[in-house]
Design an enzyme around this catalytic site. Sequence first.
Site, PDB file in Angstrom:
ATOM      1  N   MET A   1       0.748  -1.176   0.044  1.00 47.71           N
ATOM      2  CA  MET A   1      -0.008  -0.015   0.092  1.00 47.71           C
ATOM      3  C   MET A   1       0.997   1.224  -0.073  1.00 47.71           C
ATOM      4  O   MET A   1       1.465   1.634   1.038  1.00 47.71           O
ATOM      5  CB  MET A   1      -0.835  -0.007   1.230  1.00 47.71           C
ATOM      6  CG  MET A   1      -1.759   1.324   1.213  1.00 47.71           C
ATOM      7  SD  MET A   1      -2.838   1.366   2.588  1.00 47.71           S
ATOM      8  CE  MET A   1      -2.903  -0.050   3.721  1.00 47.71           C
ATOM      9  N   PRO A   2       1.221   1.881  -1.224  1.00 46.38           N
ATOM     10  CA  PRO A   2       1.985   3.080  -1.194  1.00 46.38           C
ATOM     11  C   PRO A   2       1.249   4.041  -0.580  1.00 46.38           C
ATOM     12  O   PRO A   2      -0.067   4.352  -0.844  1.00 46.38           O
ATOM     13  CB  PRO A   2       2.153   3.312  -2.796  1.00 46.38           C
ATOM     14  CG  PRO A   2       1.636   2.115  -3.200  1.00 46.38           C
ATOM     15  CD  PRO A   2       0.724   1.468  -2.539  1.00 46.38           C
ATOM     16  N   TYR A   3       2.155   4.988   0.055  1.00 47.88           N
ATOM     17  CA  TYR A   3       1.501   6.283   0.590  1.00 47.88           C
ATOM     18  C   TYR A   3       2.576   7.421   0.228  1.00 47.88           C
ATOM     19  O   TYR A   3       3.640   7.408   0.395  1.00 47.88           O
ATOM     20  CB  TYR A   3       1.807   6.155   2.331  1.00 47.88           C
ATOM     21  CG  TYR A   3       1.318   7.552   2.958  1.00 47.88           C
ATOM     22  CD1 TYR A   3       0.210   7.933   3.238  1.00 47.88           C
ATOM     23  CD2 TYR A   3       2.320   8.561   3.248  1.00 47.88           C
ATOM     24  CE1 TYR A   3      -0.160   9.057   4.004  1.00 47.88           C
ATOM     25  CE2 TYR A   3       2.188   9.633   4.087  1.00 47.88           C
ATOM     26  CZ  TYR A   3       1.047  10.178   4.133  1.00 47.88           C
ATOM     27  OH  TYR A   3       0.576  11.186   4.738  1.00 47.88           O
ATOM     28  N   ILE A  41      -2.304   5.590  -1.662  1.00 45.56           N
ATOM     29  CA  ILE A  41      -2.640   6.827  -0.883  1.00 45.56           C
ATOM     30  C   ILE A  41      -1.878   8.063  -1.433  1.00 45.56           C
ATOM     31  O   ILE A  41      -0.621   7.817  -1.269  1.00 45.56           O
ATOM     32  CB  ILE A  41      -2.710   6.574   0.744  1.00 45.56           C
ATOM     33  CG1 ILE A  41      -3.663   5.599   1.004  1.00 45.56           C
ATOM     34  CG2 ILE A  41      -3.108   7.867   1.232  1.00 45.56           C
ATOM     35  CD1 ILE A  41      -3.455   4.922   2.354  1.00 45.56           C
TER      36      ILE A  41
END
Length: 67
Positions: A1-3, A41
């Site tokens: 999940m990249p932020y 995100i």
Amino acid sequence: MPYVNIKITNEGATDQQKKKLMEGVTQLLVDVLNKNPSTTIVVIDEVETDNWGIGGVPVTELRKKSK
């Protein structure tokens, strides 16, 4: 999940421009890292120019000097 956290000065980026940044960064992560866009995100923080310094000088002051 990249932020991804994008910080910009609060000098009038429109909602449409910010949306394009979010879409573009998300697509870049899809294209380069094969990330799932639905779990990517992107947060944009808008910072007062008094709180953003370059070379030890607040951006507000730099803007005044460049006029």
